[in-house]
Design a protein around this motif. Structure first.
Motif, mmCIF file in Angstrom:
data_model
loop_
_atom_site.group_PDB
_atom_site.id
_atom_site.type_symbol
_atom_site.label_atom_id
_atom_site.label_comp_id
_atom_site.label_asym_id
_atom_site.label_seq_id
_atom_site.Cartn_x
_atom_site.Cartn_y
_atom_site.Cartn_z
ATOM 1 N N ALA A 23 -4.942 3.508 -19.266
ATOM 2 C CA ALA A 23 -3.733 2.688 -19.397
ATOM 3 C C ALA A 23 -3.657 1.659 -18.272
ATOM 4 O O ALA A 23 -4.099 1.911 -17.144
ATOM 5 N N LEU A 24 -3.093 0.494 -18.582
ATOM 6 C CA LEU A 24 -2.832 -0.495 -17.548
ATOM 7 C C LEU A 24 -1.841 0.065 -16.540
ATOM 8 O O LEU A 24 -0.912 0.805 -16.907
ATOM 9 N N PHE A 25 -2.043 -0.291 -15.277
ATOM 10 C CA PHE A 25 -1.132 0.177 -14.235
ATOM 11 C C PHE A 25 -0.486 -1.008 -13.541
ATOM 12 O O PHE A 25 -1.161 -1.944 -13.114
ATOM 13 N N MET A 26 0.830 -0.948 -13.443
ATOM 14 C CA MET A 26 1.604 -1.887 -12.630
ATOM 15 C C MET A 26 2.653 -1.070 -11.894
ATOM 16 O O MET A 26 3.379 -0.274 -12.513
ATOM 17 N N ASN A 27 2.728 -1.257 -10.595
ATOM 18 C CA ASN A 27 3.645 -0.456 -9.795
ATOM 19 C C ASN A 27 5.079 -0.604 -10.293
ATOM 20 O O ASN A 27 5.546 -1.711 -10.537
ATOM 21 N N ALA A 28 5.769 0.488 -10.446
ATOM 22 C CA ALA A 28 7.144 0.476 -10.944
ATOM 23 C C ALA A 28 8.173 0.548 -9.827
ATOM 24 O O ALA A 28 9.362 0.692 -10.088
ATOM 25 N N THR A 29 7.730 0.417 -8.571
ATOM 26 C CA THR A 29 8.640 0.464 -7.429
ATOM 27 C C THR A 29 8.583 -0.864 -6.694
ATOM 28 O O THR A 29 7.517 -1.282 -6.247
ATOM 29 N N GLY A 30 9.706 -1.541 -6.562
ATOM 30 C CA GLY A 30 9.735 -2.846 -5.922
ATOM 31 C C GLY A 30 9.608 -2.767 -4.421
ATOM 32 O O GLY A 30 9.808 -1.719 -3.812
ATOM 33 N N ASN A 31 9.290 -3.911 -3.799
ATOM 34 C CA ASN A 31 9.193 -3.950 -2.342
ATOM 35 C C ASN A 31 10.584 -3.912 -1.702
ATOM 36 O O ASN A 31 10.748 -3.523 -0.563
ATOM 37 N N ASN A 32 11.597 -4.344 -2.455
ATOM 38 C CA ASN A 32 12.997 -4.219 -2.056
ATOM 39 C C ASN A 32 13.745 -3.541 -3.206
ATOM 40 O O ASN A 32 14.502 -4.189 -3.935
ATOM 41 N N PRO A 33 13.549 -2.236 -3.405
ATOM 42 C CA PRO A 33 14.061 -1.596 -4.626
ATOM 43 C C PRO A 33 15.573 -1.623 -4.773
ATOM 44 O O PRO A 33 16.084 -1.536 -5.889
ATOM 45 N N GLU A 37 10.146 -8.708 3.798
ATOM 46 C CA GLU A 37 9.927 -8.460 2.384
ATOM 47 C C GLU A 37 10.735 -9.446 1.536
ATOM 48 O O GLU A 37 11.964 -9.509 1.630
ATOM 49 N N PRO A 38 10.067 -10.231 0.679
ATOM 50 C CA PRO A 38 10.768 -11.257 -0.103
ATOM 51 C C PRO A 38 11.718 -10.648 -1.137
ATOM 52 O O PRO A 38 11.465 -9.579 -1.693
ATOM 53 N N THR A 39 12.822 -11.360 -1.364
ATOM 54 C CA THR A 39 13.751 -11.002 -2.434
ATOM 55 C C THR A 39 13.687 -12.006 -3.589
ATOM 56 O O THR A 39 13.884 -11.645 -4.737
ATOM 57 N N HIS A 40 13.403 -13.287 -3.284
ATOM 58 C CA HIS A 40 13.266 -14.304 -4.315
ATOM 59 C C HIS A 40 12.664 -15.558 -3.691
ATOM 60 O O HIS A 40 12.589 -15.680 -2.458
ATOM 61 N N LEU A 41 12.247 -16.477 -4.542
ATOM 62 C CA LEU A 41 11.649 -17.730 -4.089
ATOM 63 C C LEU A 41 12.286 -18.872 -4.878
ATOM 64 O O LEU A 41 12.487 -18.761 -6.096
ATOM 65 N N TYR A 42 12.588 -19.963 -4.182
ATOM 66 C CA TYR A 42 13.237 -21.108 -4.817
ATOM 67 C C TYR A 42 12.432 -22.389 -4.574
ATOM 68 O O TYR A 42 11.681 -22.490 -3.595
ATOM 69 N N LEU A 43 12.639 -23.341 -5.441
ATOM 70 C CA LEU A 43 12.186 -24.708 -5.227
ATOM 71 C C LEU A 43 13.420 -25.556 -4.930
ATOM 72 O O LEU A 43 14.411 -25.508 -5.673
ATOM 73 N N ASN A 44 13.367 -26.290 -3.819
ATOM 74 C CA ASN A 44 14.490 -27.126 -3.374
ATOM 75 C C ASN A 44 15.776 -26.322 -3.194
ATOM 76 O O ASN A 44 16.881 -26.838 -3.386
ATOM 77 N N GLY A 45 15.617 -25.053 -2.847
ATOM 78 C CA GLY A 45 16.779 -24.237 -2.550
ATOM 79 C C GLY A 45 17.677 -23.974 -3.738
ATOM 80 O O GLY A 45 18.840 -23.600 -3.574
ATOM 81 N N ALA A 46 17.155 -24.143 -4.951
ATOM 82 C CA ALA A 46 17.975 -24.011 -6.151
ATOM 83 C C ALA A 46 17.403 -22.946 -7.076
ATOM 84 O O ALA A 46 16.187 -22.781 -7.172
ATOM 85 N N HIS A 58 15.574 -5.481 -6.138
ATOM 86 C CA HIS A 58 14.831 -5.535 -7.396
ATOM 87 C C HIS A 58 14.102 -4.199 -7.552
ATOM 88 O O HIS A 58 13.151 -3.924 -6.819
ATOM 89 N N PRO A 59 14.513 -3.357 -8.490
ATOM 90 C CA PRO A 59 13.921 -2.017 -8.612
ATOM 91 C C PRO A 59 12.416 -2.016 -8.804
ATOM 92 O O PRO A 59 11.731 -1.093 -8.346
ATOM 93 N N GLN A 60 11.856 -3.061 -9.467
ATOM 94 C CA GLN A 60 10.420 -3.035 -9.759
ATOM 95 C C GLN A 60 9.655 -4.217 -9.195
ATOM 96 O O GLN A 60 8.487 -4.090 -8.839
ATOM 97 N N TRP A 61 10.272 -5.387 -9.106
ATOM 98 C CA TRP A 61 9.543 -6.616 -8.762
ATOM 99 C C TRP A 61 8.882 -6.525 -7.395
ATOM 100 O O TRP A 61 9.479 -6.081 -6.420
ATOM 101 N N CYS A 105 0.834 -1.212 0.000
ATOM 102 C CA CYS A 105 0.000 0.000 0.000
ATOM 103 C C CYS A 105 0.865 1.256 0.000
ATOM 104 O O CYS A 105 0.584 2.225 -0.717
ATOM 105 N N LEU A 106 1.936 1.250 0.803
ATOM 106 C CA LEU A 106 2.811 2.412 0.852
ATOM 107 C C LEU A 106 3.526 2.610 -0.479
ATOM 108 O O LEU A 106 3.698 3.743 -0.951
ATOM 109 N N LEU A 107 3.932 1.511 -1.113
ATOM 110 C CA LEU A 107 4.589 1.620 -2.412
ATOM 111 C C LEU A 107 3.619 2.129 -3.463
ATOM 112 O O LEU A 107 3.990 2.886 -4.360
ATOM 113 N N LEU A 108 2.358 1.681 -3.379
ATOM 114 C CA LEU A 108 1.360 2.147 -4.332
ATOM 115 C C LEU A 108 1.146 3.654 -4.185
ATOM 116 O O LEU A 108 1.073 4.391 -5.167
#
Length: 599
Positions: A250-260, A429-438, A263-266, A10-13
């Motif tokens: 126009a379609l809107f997708m936030n351009a500011t990441g949760n961990n900028p 705040e997540p940075t990435h997600l893995y399956l089987n740690g890989a 990841h600048p946008q993700w 919400c704050l990023l939005l």
């Protein structure tokens, strides 16, 4: 954790609304649409164009279909009162491109050959986070795309491998690109599939831009005797997703990441305030007092729909994902994850009023915090005719009981597939997600043998519900159980247990069975007990899947050739297959692993 993530989003939005930038460049001058100001039920539910995936020769014999389907930069009208929106859309031409794309109707056993063409511009209309493991191209090189037929049984060269992407004019291609011409054998049971973009790191933005469409495999000889509602009026695809818009349409997708700084946008999940069905925001459909069949696909990035009908009407499920059920299953409501398909019949003869609302009350993100109750939101409205009428359709007591019954004893291998979410130190705040740690690009560790079945113990060590999708295969869910002392088990699995006990990503060494002992058993809904290709893995649970790496039913040619249990193509050729979480934002940030089938 879910509450903190929601607050952060919400704050990023809010920051995005005040920020600068546009498309790949950010959110310059953004004025976000107040979705509450759009009047509901003013646009009629459209039918998408139909492309026939087969040809008819002289004498009426069916032959392979030849299609050319392009990806176009065009405009689409989502709502009567919203300006036209710039989108990326599939179509036989730019003039006929739609969101969702045309419905491709194929015939069982008759190949459909599609040449996919990329006509997209040099720059994306949505934010492109180049920090992800993606096609890292310089500006102006083009937009990577590759089409995947979800639920299709095809050689991996035609599976839409995420690194088989290509840009307009083939200015750049991925490391596994071979050809834009794909062949779908359609040698699989009749059912519902869908096609969508699958480019690594860009799937979420390419689908959000509009690159998705429905696909059916029909088998008239097997389906007509069932007597289900049929014909274009009474048998409809219903494609659901959510979007946000700017006030200019126009379609809107936030351009500011949760961990900028990482990841600048993700962001971990995308949620829009507007619910779209077949390309229209909160549409209506006039229906007669009789049965209708709806093939409902959730094509959202991350939103789950928990669907129900007003006025006490029920759904009768006849299929789940790409396969018919053995018997119909009535429900008053059901949960549909991103990429899942529910094939249902609704009988409007029992409607007590002249309007019935399809609605959803699933929290976002799902499942939300314990005890959280989400608001009920409208999806679309059915306007019911007043006059009763004769209905020639029916729902039989049995549907397709001929498919093999699951038998865990046939499993040749047991695998443990663990789901991890990694966060920045000191935050949730997540940075990435893995399956089987890989990572996705790490060496292949899953090498199923063609013609066999395996038991997969899928271990969800996160707070999210993850819809797991396996390419090529189908599976059935045998059980789902909660873990006890999950923090202790997670620490061991991540190799951070005190004293070095256990082992990194080693479920047996970390005592998985001990942590399951006495844990809650979750009932698998009856409509989800057939053969599927997507399953919702609850947080802090272990789901046991029987995964089938052989055809669900064999052609007479395969059986007579002595190649029982084999696919009608070489499954070892090409770049191989994948399995992944189908929350698109997770998939794009490494929650996907390669899989190589062996003989």
């Amino acid at each position: 954790m879910v509450e903190r993530r929601f607050l952060g989003a919400c704050l990023l939005l809010l920051a995005a609304v005040l920020a600068d930038g546009d498309g790949e460049e950010g959110n310059r001058g953004v004025r976000l649409l107040d979705a509450g100001r759009l009047e509901k039920f003013v646009d009629e539910l459209p039918d998408m164009p139909v492309l026939r995936g087969y040809g008819v020769a002289e004498g009426g014999n069916l032959v392979a279909g030849e299609l050319a389907v392009g990806m176009y930069d065009t405009m689409w009208k989502f709502h009567r009162d919203l300006p036209a929106t710039r989108v990326f859309a599939y179509g036989a031409s730019k003039e006929t491109a739609t969101v969702p794309g045309p419905t491709i109707v194929a015939m069982k056993g008759v190949p459909t050959r599609v040449t996919w063409t990329n006509h997209l511009p040099p720059r994306h209309i949505l934010p492109w986070d180049r920090s992800l493991a993606t096609a890292r191209l310089g500006n102006g090189t083009g937009i990577p795309t590759v089409a995947h037929l979800h639920g299709g049984v095809q050689q991996s060269t035609s599976d839409g491998h995420s690194m088989a992407w290509f840009t307009s004019g083939f200015a750049a291609t991925g490391p596994h690109f071979d050809s834009p011409a794909y062949e779908y054998p359609n040698q699989q049971p009749p059912g519902n599939l869908w096609y969508h973009d699958h480019a690594m790191g860009l799937t979420r933005v390419n689908i959000l831009a509009g690159l998705l469409g429905a696909y059916r495999v029909a088998d008239p000889a097997a389906e007509a005797p069932l007597g289900l509602p049929s014909g274009a009026e009474f048998d409809r695809n219903l494609v659901l997703f959510d979007r946000d818009f700017r006030s200019d349409g126009a379609l809107f997708m936030n351009a500011t990441g949760n961990n900028p700084d990482v990841h600048p946008q993700w962001q971990p999940e995308y949620f829009g305030a507007v619910v779209v069905a077949n390309g229209k925001a909160w549409p209506f459909l006039r229906v007669r007092r009789r049965r209708y069949r709806f093939r409902i696909l959730n094509a959202s990035n991350a939103r789950f729909f928990r669907l129900s009908l007003s006025g006490g009407l029920r759904f009768v499920h006849v299929g789940s994902d790409s396969v018919y059920l053995a018997r119909p299953v009535p429900t008053e409501g059901f949960l549909l994850a991103p990429s899942e398909i529910a094939d249902v019949v609704i009988d409007f003869a029992g409607a007590k009023h002249d309007a019935v609302t399809l609605r959803s009350d699933a929290p976002a993100p799902y499942p939300g915090d314990p005890g959280e109750k989400a608001d009920t939101v409208a999806v679309m409205k059915f306007v019911v005719a007043s006059k009763p009428e004769h209905d020639p359709s029916t729902v039989p007591a049995t549907l397709m009981p001929r498919y093999p019954k699951p038998d865990a004893r046939e499993a040749m291998v047991t695998r443990h597939i663990a789901m991890y979410e990694y966060t920045k130190n000191g935050t949730d705040e997540p940075t990435h997600l893995y399956l089987n740690g890989a990572a996705y690009t790490d060496p292949v560790t899953e090498t199923p043998r063609e013609g066999t079945s395996e038991l997969w113990e899928v271990i969800n060590l996160t707070d999210d519900n993850h819809p797991l999708h396996v390419h090529l295969a189908v599976f059935t869910v045998l059980k789902q159980r909660s873990l006890r002392r999950v923090d202790e088990f997670r620490d061991c699995m991540r190799g951070s247990a005190s004293g070095g006990a256990g082992g990194r990503n080693d479920a047996l060494a970390c005592g998985m069975q001990r942590h399951l002992a006495g844990g809650r058993r979750h009932v698998v809904p009856r409509q989800e007990r057939g053969w599927k290709n997507v399953f919702k893995v609850r947080p802090s649970t272990v789901a046991t899947l029987l995964v089938r790496f052989k055809p669900l039913e064999e052609s007479s040619a395969t059986a007579s050739s002595g190649k029982s249990g084999r696919f009608p193509f070489d499954v070892t050729a090409g770049p191989g297959y994948v399995y992944h979480c189908h929350i698109l934002d997770h998939e794009d940030n490494e929650m996907m692993r390669p899989m190589k089938i062996v003989h």
